[in-house]
Design a protein around this motif. Structure first.
Motif, PDB file in Angstrom:
ATOM      1  N   PRO A  60     -90.327 -14.177  13.998  1.00  0.00           N
ATOM      2  CA  PRO A  60     -91.265 -14.968  14.764  1.00  0.00           C
ATOM      3  C   PRO A  60     -92.727 -14.488  14.637  1.00  0.00           C
ATOM      4  O   PRO A  60     -92.956 -13.838  13.751  1.00  0.00           O
ATOM      5  CB  PRO A  60     -91.210 -14.547  16.337  1.00  0.00           C
ATOM      6  CG  PRO A  60     -91.009 -13.029  16.398  1.00  0.00           C
ATOM      7  CD  PRO A  60     -90.222 -12.737  15.948  1.00  0.00           C
ATOM      8  N   MET A  61     -93.214 -15.612  14.438  1.00  0.00           N
ATOM      9  CA  MET A  61     -94.437 -15.488  14.059  1.00  0.00           C
ATOM     10  C   MET A  61     -95.786 -14.923  15.493  1.00  0.00           C
ATOM     11  O   MET A  61     -94.678 -14.325  16.487  1.00  0.00           O
ATOM     12  CB  MET A  61     -95.495 -17.049  14.194  1.00  0.00           C
ATOM     13  CG  MET A  61     -95.310 -17.989  13.561  1.00  0.00           C
ATOM     14  SD  MET A  61     -95.601 -19.552  13.563  1.00  0.00           S
ATOM     15  CE  MET A  61     -95.819 -20.576  11.825  1.00  0.00           C
ATOM     16  N   GLY A  62     -96.721 -14.061  15.031  1.00  0.00           N
ATOM     17  CA  GLY A  62     -97.510 -13.633  15.768  1.00  0.00           C
ATOM     18  C   GLY A  62     -97.453 -11.954  15.908  1.00  0.00           C
ATOM     19  O   GLY A  62     -96.794 -11.739  16.436  1.00  0.00           O
ATOM     20  N   THR A  63     -96.992 -11.835  14.913  1.00  0.00           N
ATOM     21  CA  THR A  63     -96.760 -10.329  14.395  1.00  0.00           C
ATOM     22  C   THR A  63     -97.690  -9.494  14.151  1.00  0.00           C
ATOM     23  O   THR A  63     -97.689  -8.157  13.930  1.00  0.00           O
ATOM     24  CB  THR A  63     -95.413  -9.836  13.544  1.00  0.00           C
ATOM     25  OG1 THR A  63     -96.379 -10.268  12.149  1.00  0.00           O
ATOM     26  CG2 THR A  63     -95.018 -10.927  13.192  1.00  0.00           C
ATOM     27  N   GLY A  64     -99.245  -9.514  14.439  1.00  0.00           N
ATOM     28  CA  GLY A  64    -100.012  -9.053  14.471  1.00  0.00           C
ATOM     29  C   GLY A  64    -100.485  -8.632  12.591  1.00  0.00           C
ATOM     30  O   GLY A  64    -101.215  -8.034  12.771  1.00  0.00           O
ATOM     31  N   GLN A  65    -100.023  -9.014  11.855  1.00  0.00           N
ATOM     32  CA  GLN A  65    -100.505  -8.611  10.659  1.00  0.00           C
ATOM     33  C   GLN A  65    -101.210  -9.979  10.676  1.00  0.00           C
ATOM     34  O   GLN A  65    -100.665 -11.251  10.095  1.00  0.00           O
ATOM     35  CB  GLN A  65     -98.733  -8.961   9.475  1.00  0.00           C
ATOM     36  CG  GLN A  65     -98.570  -8.230  10.411  1.00  0.00           C
ATOM     37  CD  GLN A  65     -96.696  -7.753   8.892  1.00  0.00           C
ATOM     38  OE1 GLN A  65     -97.247  -8.131   7.985  1.00  0.00           O
ATOM     39  NE2 GLN A  65     -95.517  -7.680   9.244  1.00  0.00           N
ATOM     40  N   GLU A  66    -102.549  -9.492   9.363  1.00  0.00           N
ATOM     41  CA  GLU A  66    -102.659 -10.763   8.810  1.00  0.00           C
ATOM     42  C   GLU A  66    -102.649 -10.992   7.276  1.00  0.00           C
ATOM     43  O   GLU A  66    -103.083 -10.655   6.297  1.00  0.00           O
ATOM     44  CB  GLU A  66    -104.967  -9.867   8.688  1.00  0.00           C
ATOM     45  CG  GLU A  66    -105.312  -9.330   9.806  1.00  0.00           C
ATOM     46  CD  GLU A  66    -106.067 -10.685  10.743  1.00  0.00           C
ATOM     47  OE1 GLU A  66    -106.048 -11.486   9.817  1.00  0.00           O
ATOM     48  OE2 GLU A  66    -106.133 -10.460  12.019  1.00  0.00           O
ATOM     49  N   LEU A  67    -102.381 -12.353   7.547  1.00  0.00           N
ATOM     50  CA  LEU A  67    -101.594 -13.014   6.181  1.00  0.00           C
ATOM     51  C   LEU A  67    -102.281 -13.489   5.574  1.00  0.00           C
ATOM     52  O   LEU A  67    -103.691 -14.600   6.220  1.00  0.00           O
ATOM     53  CB  LEU A  67    -100.152 -13.097   6.419  1.00  0.00           C
ATOM     54  CG  LEU A  67     -99.729 -12.557   6.841  1.00  0.00           C
ATOM     55  CD1 LEU A  67     -98.263 -12.912   8.090  1.00  0.00           C
ATOM     56  CD2 LEU A  67     -98.826 -11.022   6.396  1.00  0.00           C
ATOM     57  N   SER A  68    -102.110 -13.848   3.927  1.00  0.00           N
ATOM     58  CA  SER A  68    -103.309 -14.638   3.413  1.00  0.00           C
ATOM     59  C   SER A  68    -102.061 -15.895   2.561  1.00  0.00           C
ATOM     60  O   SER A  68    -101.069 -15.118   1.756  1.00  0.00           O
ATOM     61  CB  SER A  68    -104.075 -14.322   2.424  1.00  0.00           C
ATOM     62  OG  SER A  68    -104.565 -13.723   3.346  1.00  0.00           O
ATOM     63  N   GLY A  69    -102.249 -17.372   1.991  1.00  0.00           N
ATOM     64  CA  GLY A  69    -101.534 -17.109   1.022  1.00  0.00           C
ATOM     65  C   GLY A  69    -102.585 -18.286   0.367  1.00  0.00           C
ATOM     66  O   GLY A  69    -103.824 -18.378   0.559  1.00  0.00           O
ATOM     67  N   LYS A  70    -102.291 -18.703  -1.312  1.00  0.00           N
ATOM     68  CA  LYS A  70    -102.528 -18.230  -1.891  1.00  0.00           C
ATOM     69  C   LYS A  70    -102.021 -20.329  -2.784  1.00  0.00           C
ATOM     70  O   LYS A  70    -101.144 -20.434  -2.919  1.00  0.00           O
ATOM     71  CB  LYS A  70    -102.261 -17.635  -3.412  1.00  0.00           C
ATOM     72  CG  LYS A  70    -103.354 -18.001  -4.730  1.00  0.00           C
ATOM     73  CD  LYS A  70    -103.479 -17.012  -5.963  1.00  0.00           C
ATOM     74  CE  LYS A  70    -101.895 -17.456  -6.444  1.00  0.00           C
ATOM     75  NZ  LYS A  70    -101.645 -16.465  -7.714  1.00  0.00           N
ATOM     76  N   ARG A  71    -103.662 -21.088  -2.353  1.00  0.00           N
ATOM     77  CA  ARG A  71    -103.696 -22.702  -2.846  1.00  0.00           C
ATOM     78  C   ARG A  71    -103.438 -22.199  -4.411  1.00  0.00           C
ATOM     79  O   ARG A  71    -103.859 -21.290  -5.301  1.00  0.00           O
ATOM     80  CB  ARG A  71    -104.238 -23.119  -2.373  1.00  0.00           C
ATOM     81  CG  ARG A  71    -104.550 -23.262  -1.270  1.00  0.00           C
ATOM     82  CD  ARG A  71    -105.946 -24.347  -0.429  1.00  0.00           C
ATOM     83  NE  ARG A  71    -105.939 -25.162  -1.628  1.00  0.00           N
ATOM     84  CZ  ARG A  71    -105.483 -26.269  -0.917  1.00  0.00           C
ATOM     85  NH1 ARG A  71    -104.821 -26.427   0.425  1.00  0.00           N
ATOM     86  NH2 ARG A  71    -106.066 -27.604  -1.251  1.00  0.00           N
ATOM     87  N   LYS A  72    -102.797 -24.216  -4.899  1.00  0.00           N
ATOM     88  CA  LYS A  72    -102.875 -24.620  -6.926  1.00  0.00           C
ATOM     89  C   LYS A  72    -104.358 -24.041  -7.075  1.00  0.00           C
ATOM     90  O   LYS A  72    -104.200 -23.195  -8.421  1.00  0.00           O
ATOM     91  CB  LYS A  72    -102.686 -25.231  -5.999  1.00  0.00           C
ATOM     92  CG  LYS A  72    -102.452 -25.688  -7.886  1.00  0.00           C
ATOM     93  CD  LYS A  72    -101.838 -27.304  -8.190  1.00  0.00           C
ATOM     94  CE  LYS A  72    -101.702 -27.793  -9.466  1.00  0.00           C
ATOM     95  NZ  LYS A  72    -100.968 -29.187  -9.720  1.00  0.00           N
ATOM     96  N   ASP A  73    -104.907 -23.967  -6.266  1.00  0.00           N
ATOM     97  CA  ASP A  73    -106.427 -23.795  -7.380  1.00  0.00           C
ATOM     98  C   ASP A  73    -106.655 -22.510  -6.997  1.00  0.00           C
ATOM     99  O   ASP A  73    -108.503 -21.778  -7.092  1.00  0.00           O
ATOM    100  CB  ASP A  73    -107.418 -24.473  -5.970  1.00  0.00           C
ATOM    101  CG  ASP A  73    -107.825 -24.304  -4.798  1.00  0.00           C
ATOM    102  OD1 ASP A  73    -107.025 -23.741  -4.565  1.00  0.00           O
ATOM    103  OD2 ASP A  73    -108.469 -25.366  -4.168  1.00  0.00           O
TER     104      ASP A  73
END
Length: 231
Positions: free
Chosen positions: A80-93
């Motif tokens: 589930p969401m909220g696992t306490g991890q700091e996550l990032s996604g990368k956009r096309k730019d």
């Protein structure tokens, strides 16, 4: 027809979802996305379908993500969401966005397994969190400043009382000395007494000015323009 209808319903549900949905096969290839995914990451569906899911992962995390994905497929489970991890996604730019991700494995009729990834944009949440921390910092600083001002005010009252008494004595005895021994002191002695009396007077003015300054915040008043050159 039933299968086609189910597929249409599923696709409509994905399109109506407020979060980005990225569905990948057991090879980590993207097989389905929704409109929110296009909006969030800046890619069109055509650009994403068939690509490795690592296209959405920041470069510095890419290799590690491949290992994590492999481990996940060895032991499929819902996360589930909220696992306490700091996550990032990368956009096309190339820019990065803070995200929360939930993973749900789904067994297909042909015995293959797909993973449904729900990606939630945390940009506004992070900004609000940062603003809250800044507000707390400012409030804490304001409280510290208020305490400091209160201490300064108390010090000003105590110090003024303690300072005024010896200065009053100096002024009184200097004036008494002049009245009693004015002729004996002569012009030079009287001139020096004038310096002492004048200094005591100015010291009183400074102390009273300090008290006025300390009381500025506690006195009701109405601000008005002031010529600083005159001051």
């Amino acid at each position: 027809n039933i299968r086609l209808l189910d597929r249409d319903i599923f696709q409509n549900l994905l399109e109506a979802a407020p979060d980005a949905f990225v569905i990948v096969n057991d090879m980590g290839e993207i097989i389905l996305v929704n409109a929110e995914t296009e909006q969030l990451f800046g890619y069109s569906r055509r650009e994403l379908l068939g690509q490795s899911v690592e296209i959405l992962v920041p470069t510095r995390f890419m290799e590690n993500h491949k290992h994590l994905r492999s481990d996940y497929h060895q032991s499929l489970r819902a996360r589930p969401m909220g696992t306490g991890q700091e996550l990032s996604g990368k956009r096309k730019d190339g820019s990065e966005i803070p995200v929360a991700i939930s993973l749900s494995p789904l067994k297909m009729a042909n015995s293959t397994t797909i993973v449904i990834c729900v990606v939630r944009d945390l940009t506004l949440h992070k900004k609000a969190e940062k603003a809250q921390k800044e507000a707390e910092r400012v409030l804490h600083h304001a409280l510290d400043l208020e305490r400091s001002n209160d201490e300064l005010l108390r010090f000003a009252f105590v110090a003024s009382h303690d300072l005024q008494e010896p200065i009053r004595l100096i002024s009184q005895y200097a004036q008494l000395l002049r009245r009693s021994h004015e002729e004996a002191l002569g012009p030079e002695g009287n001139k020096r007494l004038d310096v002492i009396i004048d200094g005591a007077k100015r010291m009183f003015e400074l102390i009273n000015a300090l008290l006025d300054y300390a009381r500025v915040d506690s006195k009701p008043g109405h601000p008005e323009p002031v010529n600083m050159n005159s001051v």
